[in-house]
Scaffold this active site. Structure first.
Site, short mmCIF file in Angstrom:
data_model
loop_
_atom_site.label_atom_id
_atom_site.label_comp_id
_atom_site.label_asym_id
_atom_site.label_seq_id
_atom_site.Cartn_x
_atom_site.Cartn_y
_atom_site.Cartn_z
CG ASP A 11 -1.81 1.19 1.34
OD1 ASP A 11 -2.45 1.52 0.33
OD2 ASP A 11 -1.89 1.81 2.42
CB SER A 12 0.15 4.81 -0.49
OG SER A 12 -0.96 4.87 0.37
CE1 TYR A 43 2.52 5.68 -3.26
CE2 TYR A 43 1.39 3.78 -4.18
CZ TYR A 43 2.53 4.36 -3.66
OH TYR A 43 3.67 3.61 -3.56
N GLY A 44 -3.30 9.01 -3.59
CA GLY A 44 -4.65 9.26 -4.09
C GLY A 44 -4.84 10.48 -4.97
CB CYS A 74 -3.20 0.30 -2.46
SG CYS A 74 -3.32 2.04 -2.92
CG ASN A 75 -9.73 0.52 -2.31
OD1 ASN A 75 -10.70 -0.05 -2.76
ND2 ASN A 75 -9.34 0.36 -1.06
CB THR A 76 -5.11 4.69 -4.99
OG1 THR A 76 -5.90 5.27 -3.96
CG2 THR A 76 -4.72 5.74 -5.99
CD GLU A 153 -0.01 6.74 6.23
OE1 GLU A 153 1.16 6.79 6.65
OE2 GLU A 153 -0.52 5.70 5.77
CB CYS A 185 -9.44 4.55 0.79
SG CYS A 185 -7.78 5.00 1.35
CB THR A 186 -6.56 -0.27 2.39
OG1 THR A 186 -5.47 0.51 1.88
CG2 THR A 186 -7.02 -1.24 1.33
CG HIS A 187 -4.96 4.95 4.61
ND1 HIS A 187 -4.43 4.48 3.44
CD2 HIS A 187 -3.91 5.42 5.34
CE1 HIS A 187 -3.11 4.66 3.45
NE2 HIS A 187 -2.78 5.23 4.59
#
Ligand code: DGL
Length: 270
Positions: A11-12, A43-44, A74-76, A153, A185-187
């Site tokens: 992921d980012s 990244y988004g 990561c969805n993005t 983050e 979004c995985t966040h």
């Protein structure tokens, strides 16, 4: 490729750990090698070219570590670069978007689904495409929430500023009478409780991680790569920056699992 080889996930940043948590539960025999690109998150808001370049470097690194298959946590990246990556690498690669859309289509009763994600994922239209292909009657309402990733983050999960931002993004979205909301979004699952509070109990939150891990297991089985006999070797975690902060945060997400992430300069893996 041997079935005892590790699996890769990336992921980012820290968001992909929500997928790792699910993988640990559903695939307890697998050794996971995770890469979080903490130096270059988010990244988004980046272009497809940049996202593809970053993802390619990380995948080269993971392949170098001997992984047998990769989950793009990561969805993005899944939204804008998955098809290119699948074509370029000759191991199984799966993303989170398609399984996430499937889970949402199964969850809705009214056919009115909300999707929240990064700008790149929303602009790609990929959730809408998958959902409408599953069932043309489904109506999709989307909202990009770019501030959620830096909040996560930063570890700002439970505070009034985060709640205000959640309301600012979601209050109009819920007026569309959605009954399911995809955390695209995985966040975002890390803000799950606060989001649920803001949208109310009548809306089911869909976290694609569960369905993705199930599908990943199936892909491993199909390719004769599922590690059925061996106990997993210790998982390994790599980041591009801020290893100590990552370790702290990861322990919270992974219910106290202690890890010692290593910093790796990813540019070398072009
Ligand atoms: N967690 C990622 C996703 O699922 C990326 C977020 C970001 O870096 O903007 O989309």
């Amino acid at each position: 490729m041997s079935s005892i080889a590790p699996i890769g996930a990336f992921d980012s940043g820290m968001g992909g750990l929500t997928v790792v948590k699910e993988l640990m539960q559903q695939l307890p025999n697998e050794q996971i090698i995770y890469y979080g690109d903490t130096a270059r998150v988010p990244y988004g808001d980046k272009s497809k070219e940049t996202i593809l370049t970053y993802a390619r470097q990380i995948m080269n690194f993971l392949v170098d570590q001997g992984v047998k298959a990769i989950i793009v946590a990561c969805n993005t990246v899944s939204a804008v670069a998955l098809e290119d990556l699948k074509n370029e690498f000759d191991i199984p690669v799966i993303g989170v978007v398609k399984p996430g859309a499937k889970a949402a289509a199964e969850s809705t009763h009214t056919g009115r689904i909300g999707v929240i994600a990064t700008r790149a994922t929303i602009n790609s239209g990929i959730y809408r495409d998958f959902l409408c292909r599953t069932n043309p009657e489904i109506e999709v309402f989307q909202q990009a929430c770019p501030l959620f990733v830096p909040l996560v983050e930063e570890g700002w999960i439970d505070n009034e500023i985060t709640d205000m931002i959640i309301h600012r993004y979601l209050d109009d979205l819920v007026k569309n009478n959605i009954d399911s909301l995809v955390l695209g979004c995985t966040h975002y699952p890390l803000l799950r409780d606060r989001i649920q509070l803001a949208v109310g109990d009548g809306i089911t939150l869909v976290n694609p991680a569960f369905e993705t891990s199930r599908e990943f297991k199936y892909v491993l089985e199909e390719n004769g790569l599922l590690n059925e006999n061996e106990a997993a070797a210790p998982h390994r975690f790599y980041v591009s920056d801020g290893a100590a902060r990552f370790a702290d945060f990861a322990a919270r997400i992974l219910n106290g699992y202690t890890l010692t992430p290593e910093s790796v300069t990813i540019h070398a893996f072009d």
